[in-house]
Design a protein around this motif. Structure first.
Motif, PDB file in Angstrom:
ATOM      1  N   GLU A  25     -75.312  35.898  49.366  1.00 38.88           N
ATOM      2  CA  GLU A  25     -74.731  35.439  50.633  1.00 38.88           C
ATOM      3  C   GLU A  25     -74.904  33.946  50.868  1.00 38.88           C
ATOM      4  OE1 GLU A  25     -78.680  37.503  51.375  1.00 38.88           O
ATOM      5  OE2 GLU A  25     -76.772  38.180  50.604  1.00 38.88           O
ATOM      6  N   TYR A  26     -75.657  33.256  50.024  1.00 38.01           N
ATOM      7  CA  TYR A  26     -75.822  31.813  50.165  1.00 38.01           C
ATOM      8  C   TYR A  26     -75.201  31.027  49.014  1.00 38.01           C
ATOM      9  CZ  TYR A  26     -78.939  32.904  53.946  1.00 38.01           C
ATOM     10  OH  TYR A  26     -79.448  33.369  55.117  1.00 38.01           O
TER      11      TYR A  26
ATOM     12  N   GLU B 106     -77.710  45.518  44.611  1.00 39.89           N
ATOM     13  CA  GLU B 106     -76.907  44.645  45.465  1.00 39.89           C
ATOM     14  C   GLU B 106     -76.679  43.271  44.854  1.00 39.89           C
ATOM     15  OE1 GLU B 106     -78.809  44.437  49.241  1.00 39.89           O
ATOM     16  OE2 GLU B 106     -78.361  46.522  49.729  1.00 39.89           O
TER      17      GLU B 106
ATOM     18  N   ASP C  63     -70.217  31.492  56.460  1.00 42.05           N
ATOM     19  CA  ASP C  63     -71.107  32.319  57.271  1.00 42.05           C
ATOM     20  C   ASP C  63     -71.795  33.343  56.377  1.00 42.05           C
ATOM     21  OD1 ASP C  63     -72.413  33.668  59.273  1.00 42.05           O
ATOM     22  OD2 ASP C  63     -70.621  34.690  60.002  1.00 42.05           O
ATOM     23  N   PRO C  64     -73.142  33.295  56.223  1.00 46.91           N
ATOM     24  CA  PRO C  64     -73.814  34.232  55.328  1.00 46.91           C
ATOM     25  C   PRO C  64     -73.842  35.666  55.852  1.00 46.91           C
ATOM     26  CG  PRO C  64     -75.416  32.829  56.393  1.00 46.91           C
ATOM     27  CD  PRO C  64     -74.056  32.324  56.788  1.00 46.91           C
ATOM     28  N   HIS C  65     -73.655  35.862  57.132  1.00 44.67           N
ATOM     29  CA  HIS C  65     -73.736  37.204  57.710  1.00 44.67           C
ATOM     30  C   HIS C  65     -72.377  37.690  58.191  1.00 44.67           C
ATOM     31  CE1 HIS C  65     -78.015  36.730  57.434  1.00 44.67           C
ATOM     32  NE2 HIS C  65     -77.930  35.599  58.121  1.00 44.67           N
ATOM     33  N   ARG C  66     -71.304  37.269  57.528  1.00 46.53           N
ATOM     34  CA  ARG C  66     -69.965  37.601  58.008  1.00 46.53           C
ATOM     35  C   ARG C  66     -69.650  39.083  57.890  1.00 46.53           C
ATOM     36  NH1 ARG C  66     -69.261  34.762  53.337  1.00 46.53           N
ATOM     37  NH2 ARG C  66     -68.357  35.906  51.617  1.00 46.53           N
TER      38      ARG C  66
ATOM     39  N   ARG D 261     -69.548  44.926  63.867  1.00 45.43           N
ATOM     40  CA  ARG D 261     -69.291  46.313  63.500  1.00 45.43           C
ATOM     41  C   ARG D 261     -69.805  47.191  64.620  1.00 45.43           C
ATOM     42  NH1 ARG D 261     -70.813  46.710  57.137  1.00 45.43           N
ATOM     43  NH2 ARG D 261     -69.154  45.384  56.414  1.00 45.43           N
TER      44      ARG D 261
ATOM     45  N   THR E 182     -71.852  41.619  58.312  1.00 49.38           N
ATOM     46  CA  THR E 182     -72.749  42.482  59.073  1.00 49.38           C
ATOM     47  C   THR E 182     -72.508  42.421  60.572  1.00 49.38           C
ATOM     48  OG1 THR E 182     -74.414  40.728  59.152  1.00 49.38           O
ATOM     49  CG2 THR E 182     -74.557  42.312  57.344  1.00 49.38           C
ATOM     50  N   ARG E 183     -71.791  41.420  61.037  1.00 50.23           N
ATOM     51  CA  ARG E 183     -71.560  41.301  62.472  1.00 50.23           C
ATOM     52  C   ARG E 183     -70.276  42.003  62.872  1.00 50.23           C
ATOM     53  NH1 ARG E 183     -71.042  35.585  63.969  1.00 50.23           N
ATOM     54  NH2 ARG E 183     -70.305  35.371  61.862  1.00 50.23           N
TER      55      ARG E 183
END
Length: 95
Positions: free
Chosen positions: A37-38, A19, A81-84, A89, A86-87
């Protein structure tokens, strides 16, 4: 001697290398780096472009440039947004 969790640890390590190889290589070298992601270089660049377009639109009193600058600023805000990914869905509905 292999412990009961060694298989799991090898699986986690392999997934991490797949990854984000730069982050995994940094951990192995003892110089940790930010995870993918950061890393916000693209977001900062896009935000700078958006502010330049917005400023030009205000200075020239041109509505299309103002609108484009605001849209680009919104896109840049989403990139921070680091979790863009994963949300939002949902599992497909089954009938």
């Amino acid at each position: 001697m292999d412990g009961p969790d060694d298989g799991r640890l090898h699986e986690i390590s392999a997934r991490l290398h797949r990854e984000d190889p730069r982050f995994a290589r940094g951990l192995g070298d003892g110089r940790p780096r930010r995870p993918r992601e950061y890393r916000y270089a693209r977001a900062w660049l896009l935000l700078a472009v958006a502010l330049a377009v917005l400023g030009a639109g205000i200075a020239l009193a041109h509505g299309l440039l103002v609108a484009a600058g605001l849209v680009l600023a919104g896109v840049a805000g989403e990139l921070f947004d680091p979790h863009r990914g994963t949300r939002h869905r949902r599992a497909p509905r089954r009938f």
